[in-house]
Design a protein around this motif. Sequence first.
Motif, short mmCIF file in Angstrom:
data_model
loop_
_atom_site.label_atom_id
_atom_site.label_comp_id
_atom_site.label_asym_id
_atom_site.label_seq_id
_atom_site.Cartn_x
_atom_site.Cartn_y
_atom_site.Cartn_z
N ALA A 99 51.48 49.14 0.38
CA ALA A 99 51.52 48.65 1.77
C ALA A 99 52.30 49.62 2.65
N ARG A 100 53.39 50.17 2.11
CA ARG A 100 54.18 51.13 2.88
C ARG A 100 53.35 52.36 3.21
N GLN A 101 52.58 52.84 2.22
CA GLN A 101 51.72 54.00 2.47
C GLN A 101 50.67 53.66 3.52
N ALA A 102 50.12 52.44 3.39
CA ALA A 102 49.11 52.03 4.37
C ALA A 102 49.70 51.96 5.77
N GLU A 105 49.99 55.35 7.16
CA GLU A 105 48.68 55.81 7.63
C GLU A 105 48.36 55.20 8.97
N VAL A 106 48.64 53.89 9.10
CA VAL A 106 48.38 53.22 10.38
C VAL A 106 49.23 53.85 11.48
N VAL A 110 47.92 55.41 14.81
CA VAL A 110 48.37 54.93 16.12
C VAL A 110 48.86 56.10 16.97
N GLY A 111 49.56 57.05 16.34
CA GLY A 111 49.99 58.23 17.08
C GLY A 111 48.81 59.01 17.62
N ARG A 192 56.48 52.92 17.35
CA ARG A 192 57.90 52.92 17.00
C ARG A 192 58.23 51.85 15.97
N GLU A 193 57.53 50.68 16.05
CA GLU A 193 57.74 49.61 15.07
C GLU A 193 57.26 50.03 13.69
N ILE A 194 56.21 50.83 13.65
CA ILE A 194 55.61 51.21 12.38
C ILE A 194 56.32 52.40 11.76
#
Length: 452
Positions: A99-102, A105-106, A110-111, A192-194
Amino acid sequence: MLAVFKKTAPVPANDSRVDEMPGAPAIDARALVQSLQKEASGLGREAAEVRGVIDDTIRISSRQTEAVGSLAQQLQGIQRSQAAIGSFSEQSLRSVGQARQAVEEVGREVGAIVDTLREVANAAQQITQIAIQTRLVAFNASVEAKRAGEAGRGFGVVADAVKDLAAKVEASSKEIMSTVGTLDSRIDALSREIRTDESAGRQGAFHKALTAVETDVHHITEAACESRGVSDAMSGHMSLIDRESRQATEALQNAMVRSEAFLKVSEHLMEVIAACGIETEDSAFIKAAQQGAAELSQLLDGALREGKISMADLFDENYRAIEGTNPQQHMTRFAELTDRLFPPVQERLLGMSSKTFYCAAVDRNGYLPTHNRKYSHAQRRGDPVWNAANCRNRRIFNDRTALASARNHKPFLLQTYRRDMGGGKFVLMKEIAAPITVGGRHWGGLRFAIAF
């Protein structure tokens, strides 16, 4: 040790003194025998009590062994569950890592979206500039067309239309820029949250949540490992308890065998004393049991001769369970006949003395078709304790004492035992059994019990 004497001439009924040898002091044989009988009776009582206590202890030990075995199985189930928890925890940690890797990636995506939106904003700004310039050119063209008079009227219409269109393009571009700006701020906040800024030591909210999940999973894993260690230690203790319980049960069973031999010696001693020809406190009951068994034998012989029952039915061993009874009662093809024939004899002997406890005939397998009236009540539904004490007819008693009485072929058999009255109550008693024969075949025995 018991001394064995050869049988000599019977002692005259009116002479209780016998000279062992010329010149020797006279011995009161009757008093000696009666004293021995009392000692043997007391010995039998103690032996029966010891045997009963050992039997109770064996049952308790067996129940404890079963309980320990059941607990050990449950403990094994707990250990399997703990192993499963550990496996699931490891899988959860792997899932959190994925999940952390996903999320990373998200975050990168987003960037990229933010960059794209900024490009869109730049393009919209350029369109706005072009629209402003176009509107200015159209305005100038409209002014020139008015100066040209009638010749420039058509060109002025086109210039006005271009000016209006440029104004609309400018408004749309500004709206696009405003919307892109809003999206840019929102997506930038989401980014920033991600994202995690390791250089600034800052984690996004998503990563914080995942870190919290990882921490909790680690705590679960540690607790499961600690619990597994406790369970393993308990399992070792349970195995030790199980071994010791089984050893204790085996020792008790050996003690039971020894007490059985001790009890048989005391019973044999009482039988020898009772058969010596001198009256003892058991003599009248022995005679009564023998006479009662002879009467029941004659009654069954008579029923057989008169055709009231066949030999096959009289020796029926097809014990049919009576539905809904607890303790279990059974029916046979001869039970109705014994209900008619046995009560007069059994009830008469039961009333012989205040010491008599019961008097009932059983077949050779311990089946008791017709008991005394006070033990032959209808069963109460849902009350097995009361039934065990008050509904003893139609029952099969195949314990040591019952089978010994049922299968005895000697003129009489004298035993001592504890009778289970139900509800944890026991009564010590002596039982005299005499055989019942029909047509030369051993049918069973009359059990005649007296209290100590």
